[in-house]
Motif scaffolding. Structure first.
Motif, PDB file in Angstrom:
ATOM      1  N   VAL A 189     -42.236  20.374 -76.833  1.00 40.81           N
ATOM      2  CA  VAL A 189     -40.780  20.287 -76.976  1.00 40.81           C
ATOM      3  C   VAL A 189     -40.380  18.808 -77.022  1.00 40.81           C
ATOM      4  N   GLN A 190     -39.813  18.412 -78.140  1.00 38.36           N
ATOM      5  CA  GLN A 190     -39.394  17.009 -78.308  1.00 38.36           C
ATOM      6  C   GLN A 190     -37.921  16.876 -77.928  1.00 38.36           C
ATOM      7  N   GLY A 191     -37.647  16.248 -76.787  1.00 41.54           N
ATOM      8  CA  GLY A 191     -36.260  16.087 -76.333  1.00 41.54           C
ATOM      9  C   GLY A 191     -35.892  17.171 -75.340  1.00 41.54           C
ATOM     10  N   VAL A 192     -35.750  16.772 -74.071  1.00 42.65           N
ATOM     11  CA  VAL A 192     -35.382  17.764 -73.056  1.00 42.65           C
ATOM     12  C   VAL A 192     -33.943  17.515 -72.596  1.00 42.65           C
ATOM     13  N   GLY A 193     -33.028  17.704 -73.545  1.00 43.31           N
ATOM     14  CA  GLY A 193     -31.600  17.619 -73.256  1.00 43.31           C
ATOM     15  C   GLY A 193     -31.035  19.022 -73.123  1.00 43.31           C
ATOM     16  N   ASN A 194     -29.816  19.211 -73.670  1.00 39.44           N
ATOM     17  CA  ASN A 194     -29.139  20.514 -73.552  1.00 39.44           C
ATOM     18  C   ASN A 194     -30.035  21.658 -74.035  1.00 39.44           C
ATOM     19  N   VAL A 195     -30.499  21.544 -75.276  1.00 43.30           N
ATOM     20  CA  VAL A 195     -31.255  22.642 -75.893  1.00 43.30           C
ATOM     21  C   VAL A 195     -32.714  22.640 -75.434  1.00 43.30           C
ATOM     22  N   PRO A 250     -38.923  20.449 -82.377  1.00 43.14           N
ATOM     23  CA  PRO A 250     -38.028  19.292 -82.318  1.00 43.14           C
ATOM     24  C   PRO A 250     -36.690  19.676 -81.668  1.00 43.14           C
ATOM     25  N   GLY A 251     -36.287  18.899 -80.681  1.00 36.44           N
ATOM     26  CA  GLY A 251     -35.025  19.204 -79.990  1.00 36.44           C
ATOM     27  C   GLY A 251     -34.241  17.941 -79.747  1.00 36.44           C
ATOM     28  N   ALA A 252     -34.365  16.998 -80.689  1.00 37.16           N
ATOM     29  CA  ALA A 252     -33.632  15.731 -80.512  1.00 37.16           C
ATOM     30  C   ALA A 252     -32.985  15.348 -81.836  1.00 37.16           C
ATOM     31  N   MET A 253     -33.437  14.259 -82.428  1.00 35.27           N
ATOM     32  CA  MET A 253     -32.818  13.770 -83.655  1.00 35.27           C
ATOM     33  C   MET A 253     -33.460  14.419 -84.885  1.00 35.27           C
ATOM     34  N   GLY A 254     -32.915  14.078 -86.060  1.00 31.83           N
ATOM     35  CA  GLY A 254     -33.432  14.664 -87.294  1.00 31.83           C
ATOM     36  C   GLY A 254     -34.546  13.835 -87.925  1.00 31.83           C
ATOM     37  N   GLY A 272     -37.781  24.354 -84.119  1.00 30.18           N
ATOM     38  CA  GLY A 272     -37.028  23.835 -82.983  1.00 30.18           C
ATOM     39  C   GLY A 272     -35.538  23.906 -83.237  1.00 30.18           C
ATOM     40  N   GLY A 273     -34.772  23.388 -82.303  1.00 28.97           N
ATOM     41  CA  GLY A 273     -33.318  23.457 -82.415  1.00 28.97           C
ATOM     42  C   GLY A 273     -32.708  22.286 -83.148  1.00 28.97           C
ATOM     43  N   ALA A 274     -33.456  21.196 -83.287  1.00 33.24           N
ATOM     44  CA  ALA A 274     -32.875  19.989 -83.899  1.00 33.24           C
ATOM     45  C   ALA A 274     -32.404  20.280 -85.314  1.00 33.24           C
ATOM     46  N   GLY A 291     -50.848  23.409 -94.405  1.00 31.42           N
ATOM     47  CA  GLY A 291     -51.088  24.595 -93.573  1.00 31.42           C
ATOM     48  C   GLY A 291     -50.125  24.707 -92.406  1.00 31.42           C
ATOM     49  N   ILE A 292     -48.992  24.021 -92.512  1.00 30.76           N
ATOM     50  CA  ILE A 292     -48.006  24.060 -91.418  1.00 30.76           C
ATOM     51  C   ILE A 292     -46.800  24.885 -91.863  1.00 30.76           C
ATOM     52  N   LEU A 293     -46.441  25.865 -91.036  1.00 34.37           N
ATOM     53  CA  LEU A 293     -45.284  26.701 -91.349  1.00 34.37           C
ATOM     54  C   LEU A 293     -44.037  26.025 -90.788  1.00 34.37           C
ATOM     55  N   TYR A 294     -43.074  25.742 -91.658  1.00 35.78           N
ATOM     56  CA  TYR A 294     -41.838  25.101 -91.203  1.00 35.78           C
ATOM     57  C   TYR A 294     -40.712  26.126 -91.169  1.00 35.78           C
ATOM     58  N   ALA A 295     -40.040  26.249 -90.032  1.00 29.19           N
ATOM     59  CA  ALA A 295     -38.879  27.133 -89.937  1.00 29.19           C
ATOM     60  C   ALA A 295     -37.625  26.277 -89.892  1.00 29.19           C
ATOM     61  N   PRO A 296     -36.685  26.498 -90.811  1.00 32.03           N
ATOM     62  CA  PRO A 296     -35.435  25.734 -90.729  1.00 32.03           C
ATOM     63  C   PRO A 296     -34.816  25.979 -89.358  1.00 32.03           C
ATOM     64  N   THR A 297     -34.038  25.010 -88.874  1.00 30.19           N
ATOM     65  CA  THR A 297     -33.474  25.090 -87.516  1.00 30.19           C
ATOM     66  C   THR A 297     -33.246  26.538 -87.129  1.00 30.19           C
ATOM     67  N   SER A 298     -34.002  26.968 -86.113  1.00 31.70           N
ATOM     68  CA  SER A 298     -33.978  28.383 -85.747  1.00 31.70           C
ATOM     69  C   SER A 298     -32.727  28.750 -84.955  1.00 31.70           C
ATOM     70  N   ALA A 299     -31.891  27.758 -84.640  1.00 31.13           N
ATOM     71  CA  ALA A 299     -30.748  28.033 -83.771  1.00 31.13           C
ATOM     72  C   ALA A 299     -29.652  28.787 -84.507  1.00 31.13           C
TER      73      ALA A 299
END
Ligand SMILES: NC(=O)C1=CN([C@@H]2O[C@H](COP(=O)(O)OP(=O)(O)OC[C@H]3O[C@@H](n4cnc5c(N)ncnc54)[C@H](O)[C@@H]3O)[C@@H](O)[C@H]2O)C=CC1
Ligand SMILES: CC(C)C(=O)C(=O)O
Length: 299
Positions: A189-195, A250-254, A272-274, A291-299
């Motif tokens: 988890v990158q960034g341990v703020g609100n989300v 990712p849970g911080a910047m873009g 992540g939520g970023a 080989g990496i699956l990218y999910a657009p911001t899942s939030a």
């Protein structure tokens, strides 16, 4: 799910025009309005981007950031556009926008500054409805709400955001051939703020092996506190992209995934939520090639 395509009335903008002129920049993203504001008394400098209000109600869903790394117009404009796309994907009658108060939230944010920001938001006559996001809290919104209405100050969206991310991670695991269970899955988890904190808490509660949880934050104390609370391991924020894990959240910047970081990634899923995790749309296909699956911001 209802995704409304948005016809573009203008002819496409060429790259040089985009780079060279303010209106080219606006047209390239389909942005309606940008408001730059300065308040001499408080030192406030802010940017408000209203991306698109055509989805029925003439007001913008938005985020509010105070992080210094978010000050570039490109970043704010990309985030504003992302809000429009999110609202559309969710079938909401909302447009999209974004705002940034320029400064370090820990050092520069104070009530007078926020009220000055609120007065500029008020000039938009309800076309921009602030929700707390990076560097902002519900308490900050209450202060802004003394000058501008409406504001979304009836509850912090971060825990629901984290829940959405958790389900997004599960969906990615299923798409990757697993059953969606989190036990044994190594999440960074990158960034341990609100989300990020809420997400890490959900992950730790879900998995019997919370030691597989890794957290990183540029605020070292925050990272250490989060790790202690959750039984997680801390990694250096600069090492996040090189961290061996199943899921990078990712849970911080873009712009976490860019030309420089792409070859270094050691995860098989990015979810992540970023907002605006990809520096450019092509980075999704480039991730897939690795080989990496990218999910657009899942939030
Ligand atoms: N708050 C919410 O409900 C929602 C937030 N988001 C997105 O989630 C992301 C996080 O938002 P919040 O948690 O509200 O922000 P926040 O400001 O509460 O937390 C961000 C954390 O990331 C840390 N950070 C900043 N740069 C970093 C870096 N390079 N490496 C590691 N850590 C770093 C900060 O120190 C902070 O602890 C943003 O991209 C935001 O747009 C998306 C949907 C909703
Ligand atoms: C809470 C909403 C507006 C948000 O910040 C987001 O979706 O990024």
């Amino acid at each position: 799910m209802v995704c409304r395509p948005r016809p573009r009335e203008d002819p496409p903008v060429t790259a040089p025009e985009h780079a060279a002129t303010v209106f080219g920049r606006l047209r390239a993203d389909g942005t309606e309005q940008i408001l730059f504001s300065h308040d001499a008394r408080t030192g406030l400098r802010s940017v408000i981007v209203v991306h698109d209000t055509r989805s029925g109600r003439p007001w913008a869903a938005y985020g509010c950031t105070a992080a210094p790394t978010s000050t570039r117009l490109d970043d704010v404009a990309r985030r504003a556009r992302a809000m429009t796309l999110k609202a559309s994907a969710a079938g909401l009658d909302l447009g999209g926008g974004w705002s940034v108060v320029i400064g370090d939230p820990a050092r520069d944010k104070n009530k007078e500054l926020l009220r000055a920001h609120g007065r500029f938001i008020a000039t938009l006559g309800g076309r921009f409805v602030p929700v707390n996001d990076i560097g902002m809290t519900q308490a900050d919104l209450k202060v802004i709400g003394r000058e501008a209405a409406p504001v979304c100050d009836s509850g912090d969206p971060s825990s629901m955001t984290a829940l959405g991310v958790l389900e997004g991670i599960r969906a990615c695991l299923r798409a990757d051939g697993a059953d969606g269970a989190l036990a044994g899955v190594r999440v960074c988890v990158q960034g341990v703020g609100n989300v990020g904190t809420a997400l890490a808490g959900l992950l730790a509660a879900e998995s019997a092996e919370s030691a597989k949880l890794v957290v990183a934050d540029t605020d070292a104390a925050r990272a250490a506190d989060g790790a202690k609370l959750l039984g997680a391991r801390v990694v250096d924020p600069d090492a996040v992209v090189r961290t061996d894990c199943d899921v990078l959240a990712p849970g911080a910047m873009g712009a976490v995934v860019n030309d420089a970081t792409l070859p270094e990634l050691r995860c098989r899923i990015i979810a992540g939520g970023a907002n605006t995790v990809l520096a450019a749309p092509g980075h999704a296909a480039a991730s897939a090639d690795r080989g990496i699956l990218y999910a657009p911001t899942s939030a």
